[in-house]
Design a protein around this motif. Structure first.
Motif, PDB file in Angstrom:
ATOM      1  N   LYS A 104     -50.342 -40.659 -43.576  1.00 28.83           N
ATOM      2  CA  LYS A 104     -48.727 -39.230 -42.398  1.00 28.83           C
ATOM      3  C   LYS A 104     -47.773 -39.630 -43.435  1.00 28.83           C
ATOM      4  CE  LYS A 104     -50.236 -42.796 -38.666  1.00 28.83           C
ATOM      5  NZ  LYS A 104     -50.367 -43.874 -38.975  1.00 28.83           N
ATOM      6  N   GLN A 112     -50.863 -33.988 -45.844  1.00 29.19           N
ATOM      7  CA  GLN A 112     -51.536 -33.672 -44.260  1.00 29.19           C
ATOM      8  C   GLN A 112     -53.363 -33.339 -45.856  1.00 29.19           C
ATOM      9  OE1 GLN A 112     -50.726 -29.455 -42.431  1.00 29.19           O
ATOM     10  NE2 GLN A 112     -52.655 -29.859 -40.766  1.00 29.19           N
ATOM     11  N   TYR A 113     -52.680 -32.574 -46.999  1.00 32.02           N
ATOM     12  CA  TYR A 113     -54.216 -32.312 -47.501  1.00 32.02           C
ATOM     13  C   TYR A 113     -54.413 -34.120 -47.554  1.00 32.02           C
ATOM     14  CZ  TYR A 113     -56.075 -31.878 -52.067  1.00 32.02           C
ATOM     15  OH  TYR A 113     -57.027 -31.803 -52.922  1.00 32.02           O
ATOM     16  N   LYS A 134     -44.736 -32.451 -45.937  1.00 35.67           N
ATOM     17  CA  LYS A 134     -45.190 -32.480 -45.661  1.00 35.67           C
ATOM     18  C   LYS A 134     -46.928 -31.779 -45.132  1.00 35.67           C
ATOM     19  CE  LYS A 134     -44.213 -30.821 -40.451  1.00 35.67           C
ATOM     20  NZ  LYS A 134     -42.886 -31.452 -39.732  1.00 35.67           N
TER      21      LYS A 134
END
Ligand code: PMP
Length: 352
Positions: A74, A69-70, A65
């Motif tokens: 997706k 994001q980093y 997750k």
């Protein structure tokens, strides 16, 4: 007598750099971070140890997750592995039906995995200055893999050249191994939505202080990742263990620490390049966390042995094109100062 299947009897395994006692040796031979992980990583791992009775999360959610994001991708565009070596092994196992091509001077595991999976591989010589010209791959079929920056040379290939190659060959898979990208130029990761035939491999071993935890990843379009997961789930769905997941998660929350150590390494790398030049070393313009150097007065093997005698471990590759060179991991400032003092003494003895 051997029980080993005949098809593996000629397999040449990878030769890792030696792991030595750090009380005794300055260890500049395996491109690890010389810095320990942030204190918060150690706390997280200790806590996770209480749950070692349970299998690990096969989705590796606590890493996937925040990492997605980093990276700005997706979660279905990301796969995590037991080091990037494992992800690379899936690539060689699964995406090489039309063969695979890679440079002659590069990460040694590409050749090893080609042997393991008995892949039709083409080894393409780098130019005399060790630069990579992707035009040399235009006439070949199948997958292409290269490290950017390359290892052990540290040479960085500008992104535009990679994009042009990908666009010239939309039917071929292009794998960019970005193990050292954090110490250098631009990552290809933001381009995975644009190119369906691009797979980018990364690791927590170099810039994120987790070589011993074994955590790597690949990023690409969702179909590529689903195929890699098919192989992963056909071998070992629990490939990222509980302690490693906790460590990876905590590292991603300690980005300031990671960034600071990357910056320090880059500064020490550039400082070391200058000092080595003053001692008469020739070198590539390495953009990794290592240097690739040779001295006109001393053979690579002699220098390697002389440093080892003085308890400094570096890497020497006994291959025709690299045997004059040493690959030296960028250590702490103190370690590099000690290296330079030692080199000065070794060279003075040669000259006298
Ligand atoms: N790719 C390259 C170019 C490397 O030098 C290395 C580290 N030796 C790896 C991949 C593998 O790193 P890890 O398995 O630790 O993620």
């Amino acid at each position: 007598m051997t029980f080993l299947n005949r098809k593996y009897q000629d397999l040449t395994p990878y030769t890792p750099g030696e792991q030595a006692d750090e009380e005794e040796y300055i260890k500049l031979n395996t491109n690890e971070s010389p810095y320990p992980p942030a204190a918060s990583v150690q706390v997280a791992v200790t806590k996770a140890a209480q749950k070692l009775n349970r299998y690990s999360d096969i989705a590796v959610e606590i890493v996937a997750k925040p990492l997605a994001q980093y990276l700005g991708v997706k979660e279905e565009q990301l796969i995590l592995g037991n080091g990037s070596d494992e992800v690379l092994s899936f690539i060689f196992q699964g995406f090489t039906e039309k063969g695979i091509a890679f440079p002659d001077v590069t990460y040694g595991f590409y050749k090893v995995y080609s042997g393991l999976y008995q892949v039709d591989s083409t080894i393409v010589p780098l130019k005399n200055d060790f630069s990579l010209d992707l035009k040399d791959y235009d006439e070949l079929p199948g997958t292409v893999i290269f490290a950017n920056p390359n290892a052990p040379t540290g040479i960085y290939l500008p992104q535009a050249e990679i994009c042009e190659f990908i666009e010239r060959h939309p039917e071929r898979l292009v794998v960019v191994d970005e193990a050292y990208i954090d110490f250098s130029g631009e990552s290809m990761v933001p381009l995975i939505n644009q190119y369906k035939n691009l797979l980018v491999v990364g690791t927590f071993s170099k810039s994120r202080q987790l070589a011993g935890a074994r955590l790597g990843f690949a990023v690409g379009n969702a179909e590529l990742i689903a195929d890699l997961n098919r192989l992963r789930f056909s071998l070992n769905p629990y490939n990222v263990n509980n302690l490693t997941q906790a460590a990876g998660s905590a590292v991603l929350q300690a980005q300031d620490y990671v960034d600071q150590k990357i910056q320090e390494t880059i500064e020490i790398r550039e400082w070391s390049k200058q000092k080595l030049m003053q001692l008469g070393f020739e070198q590539t313009d390495s953009q990794g966390n290592f240097l690739f150097v040779k001295h006109p007065k001393l053979a690579g093997e002699t220098l390697f042995a002389a440093l080892r005698d003085q308890k400094i471990l570096v890497r020497w590759f006994n291959q025709p094109r690299t045997k004059d060179y040493l690959r030296i991991t960028v250590g702490t400032q103190e370690q590099m100062e000690q290296l330079l003092r030692t080199l000065k003494i070794i060279l003075a003895e040669v000259k006298s």
